[in-house]
Design an enzyme around this catalytic site. Structure first.
Site, PDB file in Angstrom:
ATOM      1  N   GLU A 176      73.660 -55.069 -12.618  1.00  0.00           N
ATOM      2  CA  GLU A 176      74.230 -55.778 -11.660  1.00  0.00           C
ATOM      3  C   GLU A 176      75.276 -54.755 -10.953  1.00  0.00           C
ATOM      4  O   GLU A 176      76.038 -55.320  -9.894  1.00  0.00           O
ATOM      5  CB  GLU A 176      74.808 -56.969 -12.070  1.00  0.00           C
ATOM      6  CG  GLU A 176      75.910 -56.990 -13.098  1.00  0.00           C
ATOM      7  CD  GLU A 176      75.637 -56.813 -14.431  1.00  0.00           C
ATOM      8  OE1 GLU A 176      74.380 -56.181 -14.653  1.00  0.00           O
ATOM      9  OE2 GLU A 176      76.280 -57.183 -15.516  1.00  0.00           O
ATOM     10  N   CYS A 281      73.717 -40.919 -20.613  1.00  0.00           N
ATOM     11  CA  CYS A 281      73.437 -40.713 -21.872  1.00  0.00           C
ATOM     12  C   CYS A 281      73.168 -39.642 -22.664  1.00  0.00           C
ATOM     13  O   CYS A 281      73.232 -39.394 -23.996  1.00  0.00           O
ATOM     14  CB  CYS A 281      72.275 -42.044 -22.208  1.00  0.00           C
ATOM     15  SG  CYS A 281      70.790 -41.120 -21.717  1.00  0.00           S
TER      16      CYS A 281
HETATM   17  P1  NAD Z   1      74.873 -52.207 -20.734  1.00  0.00           P
HETATM   18  O1  NAD Z   1      73.968 -52.490 -21.763  1.00  0.00           O
HETATM   19  O2  NAD Z   1      76.227 -52.909 -20.529  1.00  0.00           O
HETATM   20  O3  NAD Z   1      73.843 -52.917 -19.511  1.00  0.00           O
HETATM   21  C1  NAD Z   1      72.445 -52.661 -19.565  1.00  0.00           C
HETATM   22  C2  NAD Z   1      71.688 -53.730 -18.923  1.00  0.00           C
HETATM   23  O4  NAD Z   1      71.744 -54.900 -19.754  1.00  0.00           O
HETATM   24  C3  NAD Z   1      72.254 -54.431 -17.693  1.00  0.00           C
HETATM   25  O5  NAD Z   1      71.047 -54.596 -16.765  1.00  0.00           O
HETATM   26  C4  NAD Z   1      73.006 -55.538 -18.020  1.00  0.00           C
HETATM   27  O6  NAD Z   1      72.958 -56.521 -16.853  1.00  0.00           O
HETATM   28  C5  NAD Z   1      72.242 -56.192 -19.137  1.00  0.00           C
HETATM   29  N1  NAD Z   1      73.262 -56.878 -20.199  1.00  0.00           N
HETATM   30  C6  NAD Z   1      74.408 -56.588 -20.357  1.00  0.00           C
HETATM   31  N2  NAD Z   1      75.039 -57.510 -21.270  1.00  0.00           N
HETATM   32  C7  NAD Z   1      74.000 -58.218 -21.766  1.00  0.00           C
HETATM   33  C8  NAD Z   1      73.787 -59.205 -22.700  1.00  0.00           C
HETATM   34  N3  NAD Z   1      74.979 -59.612 -23.272  1.00  0.00           N
HETATM   35  N4  NAD Z   1      72.654 -59.928 -22.687  1.00  0.00           N
HETATM   36  C9  NAD Z   1      71.534 -59.575 -21.998  1.00  0.00           C
HETATM   37  N5  NAD Z   1      71.699 -58.545 -21.052  1.00  0.00           N
HETATM   38  C10 NAD Z   1      72.883 -58.037 -20.808  1.00  0.00           C
HETATM   39  O7  NAD Z   1      75.028 -51.032 -20.382  1.00  0.00           O
HETATM   40  P2  NAD Z   1      75.516 -50.127 -19.047  1.00  0.00           P
HETATM   41  O8  NAD Z   1      77.121 -50.178 -19.248  1.00  0.00           O
HETATM   42  O9  NAD Z   1      74.801 -50.597 -17.848  1.00  0.00           O
HETATM   43  O10 NAD Z   1      75.087 -48.654 -19.094  1.00  0.00           O
HETATM   44  C11 NAD Z   1      75.692 -47.863 -19.929  1.00  0.00           C
HETATM   45  C12 NAD Z   1      74.999 -47.585 -21.525  1.00  0.00           C
HETATM   46  O11 NAD Z   1      73.622 -47.327 -21.180  1.00  0.00           O
HETATM   47  C13 NAD Z   1      75.433 -46.432 -22.355  1.00  0.00           C
HETATM   48  O12 NAD Z   1      75.751 -46.823 -23.779  1.00  0.00           O
HETATM   49  C14 NAD Z   1      74.587 -45.377 -22.082  1.00  0.00           C
HETATM   50  O13 NAD Z   1      74.519 -44.499 -23.146  1.00  0.00           O
HETATM   51  C15 NAD Z   1      73.282 -46.098 -22.205  1.00  0.00           C
HETATM   52  N6  NAD Z   1      72.097 -45.420 -21.436  1.00  0.00           N
HETATM   53  C16 NAD Z   1      71.062 -45.067 -22.394  1.00  0.00           C
HETATM   54  C17 NAD Z   1      70.098 -44.441 -22.018  1.00  0.00           C
HETATM   55  C18 NAD Z   1      69.078 -43.796 -23.031  1.00  0.00           C
HETATM   56  O14 NAD Z   1      68.219 -43.497 -22.515  1.00  0.00           O
HETATM   57  N7  NAD Z   1      69.412 -43.925 -24.391  1.00  0.00           N
HETATM   58  C19 NAD Z   1      70.012 -44.122 -20.646  1.00  0.00           C
HETATM   59  C20 NAD Z   1      71.018 -44.220 -19.772  1.00  0.00           C
HETATM   60  C21 NAD Z   1      72.177 -45.210 -20.655  1.00  0.00           C
END
Ligand code: NAD
Length: 497
Positions: A176, A281
């Site tokens: 979002e 990441c």
């Molecule tokens: P996030 O977990 O906050 O959000 C990811 C997605 O989950 C978003 O679409 C969000 O709307 C949704 N979301 C958030 N809270 C939720 C909930 N309580 N219930 C259901 N859905 C929910 O992550 P972010 O801050 O957007 O991204 C950063 C994170 O992503 C870092 O930890 C990074 O390491 C990780 N990441 C991992 C990889 C990988 O390949 N392992 C790649 C990119 C990013």
């Protein structure tokens, strides 16, 4: 104020829900749009649209699907500058990095142009007398993707490109925080000839996610984000009988052996530690200096961190843009505070940066800690910002133990000129993606991306052949044609005699 809606059945869809999120330009620190948050009715409309498209799309010849991928790739190239500018506007990363990230997504499209070959099955003649057997891979149905803010183009493309080329219909719930690009990609797919309903975008928060991952018509869930949410998605989706891959957070180490080329090491740490403001990441956040090389490393690194060019991502001179939000900026700053109070030495402090004309932007200068130890919070947790920790380690074994004892297992790299050391390390580390003198060992589209331990929940990594396996199911057919031989009913397990 600009409104960002949804993309369902090949067109913009306006929800009746009155819930919205704020989208910011992080360099300016200003709100630029309202993004609509979908409710259960909107999710239902998207699922109905995907369901209606599935019968025809799944039986569309793979070669036709491949031609749409070829066209999509052409359109991505045509619009690359516009796509990258959209990434920079909402995410903040520098334009050249944004182009790189869209290009890495486009490489998945290039890989999937080969879908007729990639999903070819296996055939065995005469598995019994006059009996043949073959196996094939068929699409799953409706697949869902939930993606993080840090790669608004690349990470969604890891998922939906593979899924739709394999004959599935897809619903994406992007972050979002930077959702605009996905609507643009939906329109490009339509222009490439993708039938309506095959690719849909539903914007929203937890409500949209929960409706998607528990819906009985959804077959598979692909998630990338932070570890606590990845774990939640994995358990909830599995409980609702979905196939699921959920990629989480990371704490990536660089092991620097005493024989390493320190100039190459410093280059690697600058790009991988501070590129994209550490919001990757695969960012390197821990440098492990082995066997007394720490002082020489700091001597090379410290002036370069101090000289980092920080500013808005659309300035071509800038090396590092802002963080994604005010909340994230204050979270990263609080990690710096905790490093100091835990006793680490803060050699470069980027907390007090102020940029003329961008005073409200979410900027943090590069931060560099020395003498970090494994019991400190800044070592244990993912910071996701431009903060690099140097840990000193006596020897190879203790450096390897640090890596293997950490809860995350996404990426790691070792810098050495010694082949034995590099081989022992790549063989013994408990990490999914390993570099040898390569700072960010992100596998190419035709290999697969995924970590170990609490960096990935589920069995499959993203894209490459792992992606094909995730987004298809195996069917094996055993066939005999009537040929006049009648052996009567058999009550035993068929075996070869
Ligand atoms: P996030 O977990 O906050 O959000 C990811 C997605 O989950 C978003 O679409 C969000 O709307 C949704 N979301 C958030 N809270 C939720 C909930 N309580 N219930 C259901 N859905 C929910 O992550 P972010 O801050 O957007 O991204 C950063 C994170 O992503 C870092 O930890 C990074 O390491 C990780 N990441 C991992 C990889 C990988 O390949 N392992 C790649 C990119 C990013």
């Amino acid at each position: 104020m600009k409104k960002i809606n949804h993309f369902i059945n090949g067109e913009e869809y306006i929800s009746k829900s009155n819930r919205f999120g704020d989208v910011f330009n992080p360099a300016l620190g200003e709100k630029i749009a309202d993004v609509s948050f979908a409710n259960d009715k909107d999710v239902g409309v998207a699922i109905a649209s995907a369901k209606a498209a599935f019968t025809s799309w799944s039986s569309t010849p793979p070669l036709t699907r491949s031609r749409i991928m070829f066209k999509f790739k052409e359109l991505l190239l045509r619009d690359m500058d516009m796509l990258a500018a959209q990434v920079t506007e909402e995410h903040g990363k520098v334009l050249s990095d944004a182009v790189g990230s869209v290009t890495r997504g486009m490489e998945v499209v290039e890989f999937m142009c080969g879908v007729p070959h990639l999903i070819k099955g296996e055939f065995s003649e005469n598995v019994g007398r006059n009996i043949d057997s073959w196996s094939m891979r068929q699409p799953l149905g409706i697949c869902v993707g939930i993606t993080p803010f840090n790669f608004p183009a690349m990470v969604p493309m890891w998922m939906f490109v593979v899924a739709i080329a394999c004959g599935n219909c897809f619903i994406l719930k992007p972050s979002e925080k930077d959702p605009s690009l996905l609507i643009t990609l939906g329109n490009l797919l339509k222009e490439a000839g993708l039938p309506d309903g095959v690719f849909n975008v539903v914007n929203g928060d937890k409500e949209a996610v929960d409706n998607l991952i528990t819906h009985p018509d959804v077959s598979a869930v692909s998630f990338v984000g932070s570890t606590p949410i990845a774990e939640y998605i994995y358990h909830t989706s599995s409980k609702h009988n979905k196939r699921v891959q959920a990629l989480g957070g990371a704490k990536n180490h660089m092991i620097i052996m005493p024989d390493a080329d320190l100039d190459q090491v410093a280059d690697g740490l600058m790009g991988a530690g501070y590129g994209s403001a550490g919001e990757r990441c695969m960012a390197l956040s821990v440098a492990v200096a082995v066997g007394g090389i720490g002082d020489a490393l700091i001597e090379k690194l410290q002036p370069r961190v101090q000289a980092l060019k920080v500013g808005p991502g659309n300035d071509p001179e800038v090396e590092m843009g802002p963080l994604i939000s005010a909340a994230h900026l204050s979270k990263v700053k609080s990690y710096v505070d905790s490093g100091i109070s835990d006793g680490a030495s803060l050699l470069v402090d980027g907390r007090d940066i102020s940029l003329q004309g961008y005073e409200k932007g979410y900027f943090l200068g590069g931060c560099l800690f020395d003498n970090v130890t494994s019991d400190m919070q800044i070592y244990k947790e993912e910071i996701f910002g431009p903060v690099l920790s140097v840990v000193r380690s006596d020897n190879f074994d203790s450096a390897l133990n640090l890596v293997n004892d950490h809860e995350f297992g996404n990426g790691v790299t070792i810098y050495t000129r010694d082949g034995d050391t590099a081989r022992a390390f790549s063989n013994q580390c408990q990490i999914g993606m390993v570099g040898i003198n390569v700072p960010i060992p992100v596998p190419m589209a035709f290999h697969s991306f995924g970590g170990w331990k609490r960096s990935l929940f589920g069995d499959h990594a993203m894209h490459g052949m792992e992606g094909i396996r995730f987004f298809t199911k195996l069917k094996t057919v055993t066939s005999r044609w009537p040929n006049g031989i009648r052996s009567g009913a058999e009550f035993i397990m068929p075996t070869m005699k």
